[in-house]
Design a protein around this motif. Structure first.
Motif, PDB file in Angstrom:
ATOM      1  N   TYR A  77      14.761  15.059 -31.709  1.00 19.64           N
ATOM      2  CA  TYR A  77      15.956  15.706 -32.246  1.00 19.64           C
ATOM      3  C   TYR A  77      17.174  15.285 -31.435  1.00 19.64           C
ATOM      4  O   TYR A  77      17.061  14.840 -30.300  1.00 19.64           O
ATOM      5  N   ALA A 101      16.484  29.438 -32.985  1.00 16.59           N
ATOM      6  CA  ALA A 101      15.379  28.753 -33.655  1.00 16.59           C
ATOM      7  C   ALA A 101      14.033  29.396 -33.334  1.00 16.59           C
ATOM      8  O   ALA A 101      13.000  28.927 -33.812  1.00 16.59           O
ATOM      9  N   ARG A 156      16.783  22.252 -36.101  1.00 14.54           N
ATOM     10  CA  ARG A 156      15.616  21.874 -36.905  1.00 14.54           C
ATOM     11  C   ARG A 156      14.302  22.111 -36.172  1.00 14.54           C
ATOM     12  O   ARG A 156      13.235  22.099 -36.772  1.00 14.54           O
ATOM     13  N   ALA A 191      13.202  24.702 -35.251  1.00 16.78           N
ATOM     14  CA  ALA A 191      12.596  25.926 -35.798  1.00 16.78           C
ATOM     15  C   ALA A 191      11.447  25.611 -36.742  1.00 16.78           C
ATOM     16  O   ALA A 191      10.522  26.433 -36.906  1.00 16.78           O
ATOM     17  N   ASP A 192      11.469  24.439 -37.350  1.00 19.15           N
ATOM     18  CA  ASP A 192      10.432  24.065 -38.323  1.00 19.15           C
ATOM     19  C   ASP A 192       9.243  23.368 -37.692  1.00 19.15           C
ATOM     20  O   ASP A 192       8.339  22.922 -38.411  1.00 19.15           O
ATOM     21  N   ASN A 193       9.227  23.255 -36.370  1.00 20.95           N
ATOM     22  CA  ASN A 193       8.133  22.561 -35.682  1.00 20.95           C
ATOM     23  C   ASN A 193       7.270  23.572 -34.928  1.00 20.95           C
ATOM     24  O   ASN A 193       7.623  23.993 -33.828  1.00 20.95           O
TER      25      ASN A 193
END
Length: 366
Positions: free
Chosen positions: A85, A121, A92, A94-96
């Motif tokens: 990132y 996140a 983003r 947060a989606d991992n």
């Protein structure tokens, strides 16, 4: 209740409020996924290699503002593209689900915005010292982590080092009688001048000796007494104004503690300094060096020797990350929560104010 105990109670309460959201599934056998934020010298030389030594962590992601560094990290650690990132899209993360924690090792001015992004996140945050540019930023970081129910730990590696922890215990047991005064000096001559370290000479990014090295003196003075300072006098003794424009090369400061205890401190980018010395009613003890990456040793007036405990670098960073990981996994406060960093920021704020006034006594916010 004493001021000291009240502060300790507040720290524990604040840290407890930042316990992880999913404690039921967490066990010490699990290895937390850590994303390193900032790929400068500290991450490259110490944190990355240290993660390979940890028992409770693993490298799970990278966040960088320097895309040209990514290929080398991927070659060395095998981090997938999906786990990389930039500073602008750290949200983003947060989606991992493989990333549990972000470790922020960037210039100081980025600590607050990156901490807020990571907390929002839903990720736990480990942030290098000093935690922020000032106490107001530190308070915002603590609040964001508390509101998102994630932990915030500050990278006070010395608080995980056995001899430093022994000094903390000696502050409580006072084997040489009450503490009278102490001295804490931290500095290094010949600062790094590479591209990754140019920020150390930039006031807008948190440069200068006080931010970089002086925080070791402040934190050591606090943990060696077990007390909180009430006032400070500070003097900027910068001599090379052509190099240090707007930041301090050398800062000398004196901390006042309850009970007439004082701490005389010096921090510098122009002198090699690395000693913590405590004078007591019936003797003394010291560590020299006291804040190196390894080999922190010392002695006491009764012949006691403090020998190195952790082994060669980067064992200290591995120990720090393992202990902070266990705090998350076991749903307990970390050794150095955000409140610990905030207390140091309040001292730094007062010290800078004193230095601007030419050494006037400034009370430290409580």
């Amino acid at each position: 209740m004493s001021r000291r105990r009240a502060l300790q109670s507040l720290a524990l309460a604040g840290a407890a409020a930042a316990l992880p959201r999913r404690t039921a599934a967490a066990t010490p056998a699990r290895r937390l996924g850590v994303a390193l934020v900032g790929l400068g010298g500290y991450s490259t030389d110490l944190l990355g290699p240290a993660l390979r030594l940890t028992r409770h962590c693993r490298l799970a992601g990278l966040v960088t503002g320097s895309p040209h560094k990514i290929a080398k990290w991927q070659e060395t650690y095998g981090v997938p593209d999906a786990a990389i990132y930039g500073y602008d899209d750290i949200h983003r993360i947060a989606d991992n689900p493989d990333i549990d924690v972000v470790y922020i090792a960037t210039p100081n001015h980025l600590h607050k915005p990156l901490t807020l992004a990571a907390a929002n996140a839903g990720k736990h945050v480990w942030c290098e010292k000093p935690m922020a540019m000032d106490a107001g930023e530190g308070e915002a970081m603590i609040r964001a982590c508390r509101d998102n129910r994630v932990q915030l730990a500050i990278g006070y590696r010395m608080q995980h080092e056995p001899n430093s922890r022994r000094f903390m215990e000696m502050a409580r047991t006072q084997p040489f009688g009450g503490i009278v005064q102490l001295r804490a000096d931290a500095g290094w001559f010949g600062w790094r001048q590479g591209a990754d370290d140019a920020w150390r000479l930039d006031p807008a990014r948190g440069g200068g000796a006080m931010y970089d090295m002086g925080v070791y003196c402040v934190n050591a003075s606090r943990y060696s007494t077990g007390l909180e300072p009430v006032a400070v006098r500070a003097w900027d003794e910068t001599t090379r104004r052509d190099i240090f424009q707007g930041v301090d090369e050398t800062m000398r400061f004196t901390l006042e503690f309850p009970g007439d205890i004082t701490a005389a401190c010096v921090t510098s980018f122009g002198r090699d300094l690395n000693t913590l010395h405590v004078d007591c009613e019936r003797g003394w003890y010291e560590l020299s060096p006291f804040q190196s990456y390894d080999g922190n040793v010392g002695r006491a007036s009764d012949g006691t020797r403090f020998t190195a405990q952790l082994g060669a670098s980067p064992r200290m960073q591995a120990e720090q990350m393992d202990q902070d990981a266990l705090a998350i996994l076991e749903a307990r406060p970390p050794r150095a929560p955000g409140e610990e960093g905030l207390r140091d920021m309040r001292v730094l704020d007062a010290a800078f104010a004193s230095a601007r006034s030419g050494g006037e006594r400034v009370r430290i916010a409580g």
